[in-house]
Structure formats: C-alpha cells, structure tokens
Scaffold this motif. Structure first.
Motif, mmCIF file in Angstrom:
data_model
loop_
_atom_site.group_PDB
_atom_site.id
_atom_site.type_symbol
_atom_site.label_atom_id
_atom_site.label_comp_id
_atom_site.label_asym_id
_atom_site.label_seq_id
_atom_site.Cartn_x
_atom_site.Cartn_y
_atom_site.Cartn_z
ATOM 1 N N ALA A 279 0.912 -1.289 0.188
ATOM 2 C CA ALA A 279 -0.038 -0.525 -0.192
ATOM 3 C C ALA A 279 1.094 0.688 -0.230
ATOM 4 C CB ALA A 279 -0.792 -0.194 1.087
ATOM 5 N N ASP A 280 2.372 1.112 0.741
ATOM 6 C CA ASP A 280 2.772 2.096 0.988
ATOM 7 C C ASP A 280 3.481 3.006 -0.287
ATOM 8 O OD1 ASP A 280 4.692 0.421 1.055
ATOM 9 O OD2 ASP A 280 5.263 1.479 3.163
ATOM 10 N N VAL A 281 3.666 1.925 -1.685
ATOM 11 C CA VAL A 281 4.463 2.366 -2.589
ATOM 12 C C VAL A 281 3.761 3.090 -3.530
ATOM 13 C CG1 VAL A 281 6.033 0.275 -2.164
ATOM 14 C CG2 VAL A 281 3.563 0.194 -4.198
ATOM 15 N N VAL A 282 2.257 3.707 -3.191
ATOM 16 C CA VAL A 282 1.312 4.303 -3.963
ATOM 17 C C VAL A 282 2.545 5.706 -4.185
ATOM 18 C CG1 VAL A 282 -0.769 5.165 -4.703
ATOM 19 C CG2 VAL A 282 -0.205 2.586 -4.406
ATOM 20 N N ASP A 283 2.876 6.075 -5.459
ATOM 21 C CA ASP A 283 2.908 7.809 -5.576
ATOM 22 C C ASP A 283 5.137 7.833 -4.607
ATOM 23 O OD1 ASP A 283 3.415 10.455 -6.575
ATOM 24 O OD2 ASP A 283 2.650 10.976 -4.108
ATOM 25 N N SER A 284 5.242 6.766 -4.753
ATOM 26 C CA SER A 284 6.529 6.352 -4.807
ATOM 27 C C SER A 284 7.178 5.971 -2.535
ATOM 28 C CB SER A 284 7.661 6.994 -4.796
ATOM 29 O OG SER A 284 8.153 7.426 -6.338
ATOM 30 N N TYR A 285 5.964 7.215 -2.488
ATOM 31 C CA TYR A 285 5.463 6.709 -0.925
ATOM 32 C C TYR A 285 4.309 7.227 -0.490
ATOM 33 C CZ TYR A 285 6.635 6.073 3.955
ATOM 34 O OH TYR A 285 6.293 5.248 5.380
ATOM 35 N N ASN A 286 3.398 6.752 0.262
ATOM 36 C CA ASN A 286 2.284 7.117 1.160
ATOM 37 C C ASN A 286 2.598 6.395 2.275
ATOM 38 O OD1 ASN A 286 0.294 5.646 1.464
ATOM 39 N ND2 ASN A 286 1.740 5.167 -0.458
ATOM 40 N N GLY A 287 1.438 7.774 3.862
ATOM 41 C CA GLY A 287 0.655 7.207 4.637
ATOM 42 C C GLY A 287 1.980 7.691 5.903
ATOM 43 N N ALA A 288 1.680 7.122 6.868
ATOM 44 C CA ALA A 288 2.489 7.603 7.894
ATOM 45 C C ALA A 288 3.580 7.125 7.224
ATOM 46 C CB ALA A 288 1.581 7.140 9.580
ATOM 47 N N PRO A 289 4.515 7.888 8.085
ATOM 48 C CA PRO A 289 6.626 8.062 8.388
ATOM 49 C C PRO A 289 6.539 6.980 9.814
ATOM 50 C CG PRO A 289 5.623 9.950 9.451
ATOM 51 C CD PRO A 289 4.273 9.539 9.141
ATOM 52 N N ASP A 290 5.656 6.539 10.568
ATOM 53 C CA ASP A 290 6.227 6.275 11.799
ATOM 54 C C ASP A 290 7.046 5.007 12.158
ATOM 55 O OD1 ASP A 290 3.491 5.292 11.244
ATOM 56 O OD2 ASP A 290 3.618 4.613 13.390
ATOM 57 N N ARG A 291 6.939 4.050 10.358
ATOM 58 C CA ARG A 291 7.899 3.099 11.437
ATOM 59 C C ARG A 291 9.210 2.884 11.076
ATOM 60 N NH1 ARG A 291 3.906 -2.328 9.034
ATOM 61 N NH2 ARG A 291 2.212 -2.093 10.960
ATOM 62 N N TYR A 292 9.666 3.948 10.153
ATOM 63 C CA TYR A 292 10.881 4.230 9.853
ATOM 64 C C TYR A 292 11.907 5.340 10.492
ATOM 65 C CZ TYR A 292 10.398 1.025 5.917
ATOM 66 O OH TYR A 292 9.753 -0.130 4.803
ATOM 67 N N ASP A 293 13.308 4.736 10.158
ATOM 68 C CA ASP A 293 14.062 6.305 10.542
ATOM 69 C C ASP A 293 14.241 7.007 9.612
ATOM 70 O OD1 ASP A 293 14.052 6.254 14.324
ATOM 71 O OD2 ASP A 293 14.877 4.168 14.178
ATOM 72 N N TRP A 294 14.917 8.326 9.724
ATOM 73 C CA TRP A 294 14.529 8.927 8.551
ATOM 74 C C TRP A 294 15.628 10.178 8.693
ATOM 75 C CZ3 TRP A 294 11.406 8.052 4.307
ATOM 76 C CH2 TRP A 294 10.239 7.513 4.473
ATOM 77 N N THR A 295 16.615 9.907 7.396
ATOM 78 C CA THR A 295 17.933 10.351 7.975
ATOM 79 C C THR A 295 17.705 11.560 6.138
ATOM 80 O OG1 THR A 295 18.941 8.176 8.746
ATOM 81 C CG2 THR A 295 20.238 9.934 8.151
ATOM 82 N N LEU A 296 18.385 12.208 6.825
ATOM 83 C CA LEU A 296 18.437 13.305 5.369
ATOM 84 C C LEU A 296 20.113 13.361 4.853
ATOM 85 C CD1 LEU A 296 17.398 15.767 3.610
ATOM 86 C CD2 LEU A 296 18.436 17.289 4.936
ATOM 87 N N VAL A 297 20.355 12.669 4.419
ATOM 88 C CA VAL A 297 21.748 11.877 4.174
ATOM 89 C C VAL A 297 22.328 13.786 2.702
ATOM 90 C CG1 VAL A 297 23.114 11.094 2.362
ATOM 91 C CG2 VAL A 297 20.903 9.843 3.767
ATOM 92 N N GLY A 298 21.730 14.082 2.050
ATOM 93 C CA GLY A 298 22.032 14.732 1.637
ATOM 94 C C GLY A 298 21.930 15.236 0.285
ATOM 95 N N LYS A 299 22.660 16.003 -0.796
ATOM 96 C CA LYS A 299 22.319 16.219 -2.269
ATOM 97 C C LYS A 299 23.292 15.279 -2.963
ATOM 98 C CE LYS A 299 19.281 20.480 -2.812
ATOM 99 N NZ LYS A 299 19.276 21.298 -2.817
ATOM 100 N N ARG A 300 22.376 15.678 -3.879
ATOM 101 C CA ARG A 300 23.762 14.248 -5.399
ATOM 102 C C ARG A 300 22.610 14.807 -6.548
ATOM 103 N NH1 ARG A 300 23.768 7.700 -4.450
ATOM 104 N NH2 ARG A 300 25.093 7.637 -6.728
ATOM 105 N N GLU A 301 23.972 14.916 -7.708
ATOM 106 C CA GLU A 301 23.328 15.077 -9.394
ATOM 107 C C GLU A 301 23.831 13.521 -9.407
ATOM 108 O OE1 GLU A 301 25.645 16.780 -11.608
ATOM 109 O OE2 GLU A 301 26.033 18.655 -9.883
ATOM 110 N N MET A 302 21.709 13.186 -10.037
ATOM 111 C CA MET A 302 21.505 11.346 -10.681
ATOM 112 C C MET A 302 20.851 11.657 -11.797
ATOM 113 S SD MET A 302 22.061 9.409 -7.957
ATOM 114 C CE MET A 302 20.828 8.224 -8.085
ATOM 115 N N LEU A 303 21.373 10.789 -12.402
ATOM 116 C CA LEU A 303 20.115 10.814 -13.375
ATOM 117 C C LEU A 303 18.730 10.136 -13.138
ATOM 118 C CD1 LEU A 303 23.142 9.185 -15.989
ATOM 119 C CD2 LEU A 303 21.490 11.236 -16.186
ATOM 120 N N VAL A 304 18.072 10.252 -13.452
ATOM 121 C CA VAL A 304 16.798 10.648 -13.203
ATOM 122 C C VAL A 304 15.472 10.578 -14.388
ATOM 123 C CG1 VAL A 304 17.063 10.532 -10.587
ATOM 124 C CG2 VAL A 304 16.706 12.348 -12.103
ATOM 125 N N PRO A 305 14.614 9.653 -14.622
ATOM 126 C CA PRO A 305 12.843 9.394 -15.335
ATOM 127 C C PRO A 305 12.722 11.659 -14.579
ATOM 128 C CG PRO A 305 12.947 7.544 -13.595
ATOM 129 C CD PRO A 305 14.606 8.879 -13.256
#
Length: 445
Positions: A279-305
């Motif tokens: 269920a939580d992969v709709v729109d890449s991620y949705n829903g409550a964030p409470d099951r994970y610990d979240w870390t802001l790693v930083g910025k990166r230049e990437m080849l992306v769609p």
C-alpha cells in the motif's frame, strides 16, 4: 550496505534540530533558492541549468489534450547500458545498476536537463509562510502551521523531506482513467480503473482549521477486465495516520456488498496487484512515516526520469510500453538533476518487506523520482521509479507512470497507463460526500 558516493551537504542544515527556520533563512526563497526551496543556480559544470520557473505549453495544446512534449526536438546526449555502467555509477541508483546488469538489452536515454518544475503562485506564497511556521507534531506523524504548500522548503531532517513529498501540490481534484500492469514471468495483465481524487491539503481557500486531519479522499472503479468490472474502492486518508487510521472500503459486484478493509497501509498488499505492490508504494511513498527512522543524507546529482512526455503521448499501444522485463526504454527520458537523498531504516521490532529504503527526491518539485529497496539482510531487492511531467495547465509536477521492479524475480508492476484514455480532468466537480461507503456502492453498480 550502500555504495559510497560524494554527497554535498548544505551548511545551513548542520547543527539545526528544530523545524522552523528564522526569517533571514526564509528570505532565501525566491532569491538564491527557488520558491519551493531548490538551489536556483545551475551546477558548476553547466550540465544542470538555473531554474527559470515554468514550462510553456507547446503550440497547439488545449486543456483536455494529452500533454504535448515541449522538448520533443531535444537531441539524445548519450546512453547508459551494461557496457558503460561504471562510467556513470555515481549518478545511478543502486537499483538501476542492478537492472542494467541483469538486462543487457536495457538502456537509459539521457537528454539535456530541463528544470521544468512549477506550481501556482499561491503554493509559492504558502511555502514561504510555512518556512517560518510549519512544525512536525505527534512524533513526526503530523504537521502544524501549514494547510498548503511545501511545509519544509529548507528541510533539516529526513522526516521533513518525506513530508515535503507527501504534501507537494498535485491539484485540487482530479478525475482520470488509466490502467495498471502486473508483469509476471514476462506476461502482463492489465486492469483499467476509473479514478477520482479530492485533495484537502493544498486546496485553494483551505485553512489549517478546515483540514480536520484530512489529507485527501480517493476512489476507483474497475472497468476492465470483465471478471473484475464493477469492483470499487474508496479511501479516506488522514494527515496523521497514527492518530486516525486510514479508512478504506471495497465493493464486490459478486455479492453486491461493501466491506471495510482491516488495513490498507504500510506493508498490506494493494488489491489486484498479485502481491507485487504494498500500500505504501503508491506515489513512490505515502502514509504515516512512523515505522521508519529517517535520515537526510544530502544532495546528489543523479540521472533520473524527468519530463517523461514521450511515454505519455496519446495512442501508444500499451503492449509497446509494457515489455517482458521492463518498460520500453525507447519511450523513456532521463536527465541529470540534483536530488535530495533520504534514507529510511525500519524501526526495531517492526516488520516490512523493505527493511531499508533510499529515496531520491527532486529538489525542484519534491516528487520522489527513484527508490532503492532492501530486505532484512541488506540485500537489494527492488527499484521504484516515477516518470514525471509538468501538467502545465495546472501547473504541477506528478508522475505519469510509476514502476516497481522486483530485481530477484524479474517481475514488475506499472501504474498510470493513460495513453488511450481521456486526459485528466483537474476541474471536475466533486466533494467529500462522493467518497463514502454509500457512494461506493452506487459507483460499483
């Protein structure tokens, strides 16, 4: 667990622990930062241009049409495939490297970078207010001080960044028809659905008091294949899903009954996806964030769609898009963009097939563009991609097609095939009463 790479951290985030930024920092929005918080300037190499703020609809476009490609004349710069992965490895998600290695016939077509992301002026204005007012609440499961716009345009941690994705503007409402594809052992099955979304957060004229802990309402009715036709689902999505759990009902035409689903969140499996999508992969991620610990790693230049108008064009047969091992690479466009890298680690004692996730979030729109998925042993098992366009009549950036590749089995799931359907209607009239269990029964008939 992850490949090492160079990450550029912005000095403004070092040492800060609170959500709001001071007015002096907020003044950067619209100056050296875009109105939504991206770096306005291009990169030193000149391969990423400065943000200019809009994309013009091509000549001949009228609202209601499939979106014509404003960059149709761009020439392909180069391709990335299994023969030259190492030359570009620092700019690729781990999941994409794995997909290329497993499929030597697959490739990425790389084009000039077009920073086409934009949003309505009122969203820019709301974002500026949010910068000095918005805060995480309820252990990060909710937001205060915001009712529209990006809540944390100058994010200080990973949870703020993921909320920026969840709450980025996708219109006030939307009616659309599209299909999803389940591809198992190279064979695809399509399900067509008539969908409606009524957004509460971000809606014009909405105040924080009006939100009443409601994020959006969602409904779909299956119209094909015949054996599933009439099956319907309605979802009432709260903002804080720990305080109030997501409510979902499903209508079955076989017994003409509406049934409350016990769960449609986190790792529960989406109906009609053959177990390929939680269920939580709709729109890449949705829903409550409470099951994970979240870390802001930083910025990166990437080849992306990015600017994925080619795969969005009207009339393309779906079997030309959906191929046995992956989407047709001839229809996809990749560009070099700066993205926020956010790591999510499952909290101790909780269960999910994705023990850890690495998100690559577009700095210009806050749309997640790619996700690496790993299991409890740290092994790479999945890759998600969102292929976005600017729906320039709104304007707003959202995916036109999403994929989830199961790297070990070679199976995959794709959602958003709309090439042979009427285009999205962002002006359709609807209201919350259309998303009740009673309305669901009427929709399925």
């Amino acid at each position: 667990m992850y490949r090492k790479f160079g990450i550029a951290l912005l000095a403004v985030f070092i040492g800060q622990a609170h959500a709001k930024v001071d007015p002096q920092q907020a003044e950067r929005l619209g100056r050296d930062l875009t109105p939504l918080g991206a770096e306005q300037a291009g990169n030193a190499a000149g391969t990423i241009p400065a943000w200019t703020g809009s994309v013009k609809p091509p000549a001949g476009y009228q609202p209601g049409m499939h979106h014509l490609d404003p960059y149709k004349t761009d020439a392909e710069l180069y391709r990335v495939d299994s023969s030259n992965i190492q030359e570009h490895a620092e700019q690729l998600p781990d999941g994409m490297i794995d997909l290329l290695e497993r499929n030597p016939e697959y490739y990425l077509r790389v084009y000039p970078t077009r920073r086409s992301a934009s949003a309505p002026q009122r969203i820019y204005d709301a974002t500026r207010r949010n910068a000095v007012n918005a805060e995480l609440m309820s252990n990060g499961n909710g937001i205060s001080g915001a009712s529209a716009g990006i809540p944390f345009p100058i994010p200080q941690d990973g949870m703020e960044a993921i909320w920026n994705h969840i709450l980025h503007y996708k219109g006030d409402q939307n009616h659309f028809i599209n299909s999803q594809a389940v591809v198992i052992n190279g064979n695809s099955n399509l399900i067509k659905r008539d969908r409606q979304i009524f957004y509460v957060y971000g809606r014009e004229g909405m105040t924080e008091a009006d939100l009443d802990n409601t994020l959006l309402y969602y409904k779909y009715v299956v119209t094909a294949p015949a054996k599933l036709s009439g099956t319907a689902l309605v979802v009432q999505d709260p903002m804080d899903q720990v305080l109030t759990t997501r409510r979902a009902w499903r209508y079955s035409p076989d017994n003409r009954r509406v049934r409350r689903l016990p769960s449609l969140a986190y790792d529960s499996v989406q109906p009609d996806t053959s177990g390929l999508a939680t269920a939580d992969v709709v729109d890449s991620y949705n829903g409550a964030p409470d099951r994970y610990d979240w870390t802001l790693v930083g910025k990166r230049e990437m080849l992306v769609p990015y600017n994925s108008y080619a795969v969005h064009q009207q009339g393309i047969p779906y079997d030309e898009i959906i191929q046995p091992k992956a989407l047709n690479p001839e229809l996809l466009r990749y560009e070099l963009h700066r993205v926020w890298v956010v790591d999510a680690q499952l909290r101790f004692g909780l269960r999910h097939p994705y023990e850890s996730r690495r998100f690559y979030i577009d700095e210009d729109s806050w749309q997640i563009l790619a996700v690496d998925l790993r299991d409890k042993d740290g092994e790479l098992i999945g890759l998600q991609e969102s292929h976005p366009i600017n729906y320039y009549e709104v304007p707003m950036v959202s995916s036109t097609l999403e994929t989830l590749y199961h790297l070990k089995t070679g199976d995959y799931f794709a959602d958003g095939l709309d090439n042979n359907e009427p285009m999205y209607n962002f002006d359709v009239e609807m209201n919350p009463r259309d998303f009740s269990p009673q309305a669901l029964r009427r929709s399925g008939n």
